[in-house]
Design a protein around this motif. Structure first.
Motif, PDB file in Angstrom:
ATOM      1  N   TRP A 237     100.693  87.274   8.240  1.00 38.95           N
ATOM      2  CA  TRP A 237      99.404  86.581   8.274  1.00 38.95           C
ATOM      3  C   TRP A 237      99.384  85.303   7.433  1.00 38.95           C
ATOM      4  O   TRP A 237      98.423  84.531   7.494  1.00 38.95           O
ATOM      5  N   ASN A 238     100.428  85.072   6.619  1.00 38.69           N
ATOM      6  CA  ASN A 238     100.481  83.889   5.751  1.00 38.69           C
ATOM      7  C   ASN A 238     101.932  83.429   5.651  1.00 38.69           C
ATOM      8  O   ASN A 238     102.529  83.402   4.575  1.00 38.69           O
ATOM      9  N   ARG A 239     102.500  83.042   6.801  1.00 41.61           N
ATOM     10  CA  ARG A 239     103.933  82.778   6.907  1.00 41.61           C
ATOM     11  C   ARG A 239     104.389  81.672   5.958  1.00 41.61           C
ATOM     12  O   ARG A 239     103.729  80.659   5.788  1.00 41.61           O
ATOM     13  N   GLY A 240     105.525  81.952   5.340  1.00 41.51           N
ATOM     14  CA  GLY A 240     106.130  80.997   4.413  1.00 41.51           C
ATOM     15  C   GLY A 240     105.560  81.035   3.016  1.00 41.51           C
ATOM     16  O   GLY A 240     106.072  80.357   2.124  1.00 41.51           O
ATOM     17  N   ASN A 241     104.536  81.822   2.814  1.00 40.25           N
ATOM     18  CA  ASN A 241     103.844  81.827   1.532  1.00 40.25           C
ATOM     19  C   ASN A 241     103.969  83.176   0.824  1.00 40.25           C
ATOM     20  O   ASN A 241     104.636  84.087   1.311  1.00 40.25           O
ATOM     21  N   THR A 242     103.294  83.309  -0.329  1.00 46.22           N
ATOM     22  CA  THR A 242     103.446  84.472  -1.200  1.00 46.22           C
ATOM     23  C   THR A 242     102.079  85.047  -1.549  1.00 46.22           C
ATOM     24  O   THR A 242     101.112  84.304  -1.730  1.00 46.22           O
ATOM     25  N   ILE A 243     102.010  86.368  -1.666  1.00 45.66           N
ATOM     26  CA  ILE A 243     100.788  87.058  -2.071  1.00 45.66           C
ATOM     27  C   ILE A 243     101.123  87.992  -3.224  1.00 45.66           C
ATOM     28  O   ILE A 243     102.125  88.708  -3.186  1.00 45.66           O
ATOM     29  N   LEU A 244     100.283  87.983  -4.247  1.00 47.23           N
ATOM     30  CA  LEU A 244     100.426  88.885  -5.388  1.00 47.23           C
ATOM     31  C   LEU A 244      99.232  89.823  -5.437  1.00 47.23           C
ATOM     32  O   LEU A 244      98.106  89.429  -5.111  1.00 47.23           O
ATOM     33  N   MET A 245      99.467  91.068  -5.873  1.00 41.08           N
ATOM     34  CA  MET A 245      98.391  92.039  -6.067  1.00 41.08           C
ATOM     35  C   MET A 245      98.556  92.720  -7.424  1.00 41.08           C
ATOM     36  O   MET A 245      99.663  93.123  -7.780  1.00 41.08           O
ATOM     37  N   HIS A 246      97.443  92.807  -8.158  1.00 37.94           N
ATOM     38  CA  HIS A 246      97.430  93.464  -9.462  1.00 37.94           C
ATOM     39  C   HIS A 246      96.221  94.392  -9.549  1.00 37.94           C
ATOM     40  O   HIS A 246      95.109  94.004  -9.200  1.00 37.94           O
ATOM     41  N   GLN A 248      93.414  96.281 -11.742  1.00 36.40           N
ATOM     42  CA  GLN A 248      92.693  96.070 -12.975  1.00 36.40           C
ATOM     43  C   GLN A 248      91.728  97.221 -13.220  1.00 36.40           C
ATOM     44  O   GLN A 248      91.378  97.961 -12.295  1.00 36.40           O
ATOM     45  N   PRO A 249      91.243  97.366 -14.459  1.00 35.75           N
ATOM     46  CA  PRO A 249      90.222  98.382 -14.727  1.00 35.75           C
ATOM     47  C   PRO A 249      88.938  98.132 -13.942  1.00 35.75           C
ATOM     48  O   PRO A 249      88.727  97.040 -13.409  1.00 35.75           O
ATOM     49  N   GLU A 250      88.102  99.139 -13.909  1.00 35.68           N
ATOM     50  CA  GLU A 250      86.798  99.094 -13.232  1.00 35.68           C
ATOM     51  C   GLU A 250      86.918  98.996 -11.718  1.00 35.68           C
ATOM     52  O   GLU A 250      86.012  98.484 -11.036  1.00 35.68           O
ATOM     53  N   GLY A 251      88.040  99.477 -11.149  1.00 32.33           N
ATOM     54  CA  GLY A 251      88.191  99.475  -9.705  1.00 32.33           C
ATOM     55  C   GLY A 251      88.389  98.103  -9.097  1.00 32.33           C
ATOM     56  O   GLY A 251      88.098  97.886  -7.911  1.00 32.33           O
ATOM     57  N   ILE A 252      88.887  97.154  -9.893  1.00 35.07           N
ATOM     58  CA  ILE A 252      89.080  95.779  -9.428  1.00 35.07           C
ATOM     59  C   ILE A 252      90.556  95.544  -9.104  1.00 35.07           C
ATOM     60  O   ILE A 252      91.450  95.980  -9.841  1.00 35.07           O
ATOM     61  N   TRP A 253      90.781  94.852  -7.997  1.00 35.07           N
ATOM     62  CA  TRP A 253      92.128  94.399  -7.632  1.00 35.07           C
ATOM     63  C   TRP A 253      92.137  92.888  -7.533  1.00 35.07           C
ATOM     64  O   TRP A 253      91.222  92.289  -6.958  1.00 35.07           O
ATOM     65  N   ARG A 254      93.148  92.274  -8.122  1.00 37.57           N
ATOM     66  CA  ARG A 254      93.354  90.827  -8.047  1.00 37.57           C
ATOM     67  C   ARG A 254      94.314  90.529  -6.906  1.00 37.57           C
ATOM     68  O   ARG A 254      95.411  91.087  -6.830  1.00 37.57           O
ATOM     69  N   LEU A 255      93.901  89.619  -6.030  1.00 35.30           N
ATOM     70  CA  LEU A 255      94.778  89.112  -4.981  1.00 35.30           C
ATOM     71  C   LEU A 255      94.984  87.622  -5.213  1.00 35.30           C
ATOM     72  O   LEU A 255      94.012  86.869  -5.408  1.00 35.30           O
ATOM     73  N   ASP A 256      96.225  87.195  -5.242  1.00 37.58           N
ATOM     74  CA  ASP A 256      96.576  85.776  -5.306  1.00 37.58           C
ATOM     75  C   ASP A 256      97.311  85.441  -4.017  1.00 37.58           C
ATOM     76  O   ASP A 256      98.320  86.088  -3.704  1.00 37.58           O
ATOM     77  N   TYR A 257      96.832  84.458  -3.276  1.00 43.60           N
ATOM     78  CA  TYR A 257      97.563  84.084  -2.065  1.00 43.60           C
ATOM     79  C   TYR A 257      97.638  82.568  -1.935  1.00 43.60           C
ATOM     80  O   TYR A 257      96.730  81.843  -2.309  1.00 43.60           O
ATOM     81  N   GLN A 258      98.766  82.132  -1.427  1.00 45.62           N
ATOM     82  CA  GLN A 258      99.054  80.710  -1.323  1.00 45.62           C
ATOM     83  C   GLN A 258      98.373  80.113  -0.102  1.00 45.62           C
ATOM     84  O   GLN A 258      98.225  80.761   0.937  1.00 45.62           O
ATOM     85  N   LEU A 259      97.943  78.845  -0.232  1.00 48.73           N
ATOM     86  CA  LEU A 259      97.247  78.150   0.843  1.00 48.73           C
ATOM     87  C   LEU A 259      98.180  77.222   1.606  1.00 48.73           C
ATOM     88  O   LEU A 259      99.181  76.744   1.066  1.00 48.73           O
ATOM     89  N   PRO A 260      97.873  76.931   2.850  1.00 49.89           N
ATOM     90  CA  PRO A 260      98.606  75.895   3.580  1.00 49.89           C
ATOM     91  C   PRO A 260      98.466  74.553   2.860  1.00 49.89           C
ATOM     92  O   PRO A 260      97.470  74.315   2.159  1.00 49.89           O
ATOM     93  N   PRO A 261      99.417  73.645   3.042  1.00 48.75           N
ATOM     94  CA  PRO A 261      99.448  72.399   2.263  1.00 48.75           C
ATOM     95  C   PRO A 261      98.201  71.528   2.384  1.00 48.75           C
ATOM     96  O   PRO A 261      97.798  70.892   1.413  1.00 48.75           O
TER      97      PRO A 261
END
Length: 556
Positions: A237-246, A248-261
């Motif tokens: 769904w995001n070819r050529g790019n990277t996604i991170l997941m972390h 966190q407390p309180e039922g929170i998840w961090r998503l980092d995803y790269q954008l097209p140029p």
């Protein structure tokens, strides 16, 4: 007239509090020159204030805001940061809330191609990495500062200008009740990446700003996975790019995803774009649970630093001094090391114990640290977000080979933040036995924690002072005791910690001595920021005095 926004920020899990503006003495007609003023009440400014207060230095902290930061922002705190936060008194609260972890996975085409296990052993009180949203860290630091009579927090006070003189600095402050001038002997700029003070002085950072942009999105969702770093490369769904997941407390998840140029931040943060991409990531990993967005932002990877952190009476620290890529959790963790390094040196100078040469080593040591971090972090950044066609070809080749070839998989290593080694510091002893040791922390390195009896640890006994770790099964020589007493009488904060069978720290099985390659009579001299500046196989009183004077900038 500056009027801060006093509407509590929205969050699905964190209750924001407002810290009210209080009329300062200057608006009542009273003026004075304060020893230290810190601009910025973020994690770095607050840790710097608490560190200075440990040395009985009064501090005024200026903040344009009236509440803690918006969103989770910094969420991963290293073992070294926890050791620093222990010194300022919030580590226990952190441990009660944070999610500790030590493993990270890199995933390509649905296959785990690399797993990193951060080292951890029985002598480590803290886990290598600890997840907790920045709002909580700031809250704990603020509450700790509020308990300290040496720290005054001035909320809702915006810096409009700054002037540095040879003996002091002046700030022009705007508030809900009008403007005033604030004078101080030393001004610490901890006002973040968009530092007003740096801009007013016209200072420019050196380094690289990478073109790749990332969205940070915090969502509340129930995902029953362990706390680990998850990096997904080149997803459908995001070819050529990277996604991170972390997690966190309180039922929170961090998503980092790269954008097209060519996508703008405004386009990326539009609700339709956010919802579509977050759901695409959850679909890819097989999560069907409902979710709710808490906070989002866009950032660019930057690897930049000021070439000098000292400008007359103004000192830069944290993101005001350098901007580092988040890959490898370097931002706040590096800033905490800045704060600890700066505080003891400035305190010694203010007390008349250290020399101006001592304070200048703050800049030389921490600029060198930032430059080394930038060189290291840039490797991770170029892999996570290739800046041009050549790096992308290399990265894509590694991805393809990683499915079948083990030898390329270590290239996924994200080079996690680590404490800097001041091996070239001008404060290190000129003559000691450093080269003769085969184990233990060398000159410039931070101490290794040691687990003692009754679930006690070495770092639990370190305070705002130099420390002499002396190994012996006999009585400490009178000459060493006299030397330490003489140094104390001159105002130098120095403490003796003895290790041995019949000493303050019992070492019956020799574990401590083995980790430090120490014999009877061996010693380590440790700076107030817990970095070793000298070590001897056999210590004499004259050697100890010479090393202390060198560490205070009084050496030749």
């Amino acid at each position: 007239m500056y009027i801060p926004d006093q509407t509590p920020r929205h969050s699905v899990y964190y209750n924001y509090s407002i810290y009210p503006f209080q009329t300062p003495p200057e608006l009542r007609g009273t003026t004075q020159t304060y020893p230290v003023v810190i601009v910025g009440a973020g994690p770095i400014g607050l840790v710097t204030a608490l560190e200075l207060a440990r040395y009985n230095i009064p501090v005024q902290v200026i903040s344009a805001e009236v509440q803690v930061s918006h969103g989770s922002r910094a969420i991963v705190f290293t073992r070294r940061s926890m050791e620093i936060l222990q010194q300022v008194g919030i580590a226990e609260r952190m441990l009660a809330t944070a999610y500790p972890w030590r493993s990270g996975n890199s995933i390509y085409r649905g296959q785990r191609v690399f797993r990193l296990e951060a080292p951890h052993d029985e002598d480590d009180r803290f886990q290598p990495l600890n997840n907790l949203q920045q709002q909580y860290v700031e809250q704990y630091l603020i509450e700790q500062a509020q308990l300290n009579p040496l720290i005054e927090l001035r909320w809702g006070s915006q810096v409009m200008g700054v002037t540095s003189f040879s003996e002091h600095a002046e700030l022009q402050i705007d508030t809900p009740e009008g403007e005033y001038t604030l004078s101080c002997n030393w001004l610490i700029a901890a006002d973040g990446a968009k530092s007003t003070i740096r801009q007013v002085l016209g200072l420019r950072m050196e380094g690289a700003s990478y073109r790749g942009r990332f969205v940070i999105a915090d969502i509340k969702i129930d995902i029953p996975w362990p706390t680990e770093r998850l990096a997904y490369f080149d997803p459908d769904w995001n070819r050529g790019n990277t996604i991170l997941m972390h997690r966190q407390p309180e039922g929170i998840w961090r998503l980092d995803y790269q954008l097209p140029p060519n996508e703008t931040p405004e386009q990326a943060l539009a609700p339709e774009s956010l919802n579509t991409r977050i759901q695409a990531q959850l679909d890819m990993v097989g999560v069907t649970a409902p979710w709710e967005l808490d906070w989002c932002s866009v950032y660019s990877a930057r690897a930049m630093t000021l070439p000098d952190y000292m400008h007359d009476r103004i000192i830069f620290t944290g993101d005001a001094a350098h901007m580092l890529p988040i890959f490898g959790v370097r931002g706040a963790n590096t800033g905490f090391q800045d704060a600890q390094n700066l505080a003891w040196k400035l305190a010694m100078l203010l007390k008349g114990i250290g020399t101006p040469k001592l304070l200048t080593t703050y800049s030389s040591e921490r600029v060198t640290a930032a430059q080394e971090i930038i060189a290291e972090a840039s490797k991770s950044t170029r892999f996570m977000a290739p800046p041009d066609r050549g790096f992308r070809l290399l990265r894509d080749a590694v991805l393809s080979l990683s499915l079948t070839q083990a030898f390329v998989r270590p290239l996924f290593h994200w080079r996690t933040s680590r404490p800097h080694d001041y091996h070239d510091s001008a404060l290190n002893a000129l003559q000691d036995d450093n080269a003769q040791f085969t184990a233990g922390p060398a000159q410039g390195m931070p101490l290794q924690n040691i687990r003692l009896a009754d679930n006690d640890y070495l770092f639990d006994h370190l305070g705002a002072a130099f420390h002499v770790l002396y190994f012996t099964d006999q009585i400490v020589p009178v000459a060493i005791l006299d030397a330490i007493q003489t140094l104390q009488h001159t105002g130098i904060p120095i403490q003796l910690l003895t290790i041995g069978n019949q000493q303050r720290f019992t070492d019956q099985d020799g574990h401590f001595a083995k980790r430090y390659d120490a014999l009877t009579g061996s010693a380590y001299l440790v700076r107030p920021d817990q970095h070793v500046c000298a070590r001897w196989k056999s210590l004499s009183a004259d050697q100890l005095k010479a090393a202390i004077y060198q560490a205070l900038g009084q050496g030749a």
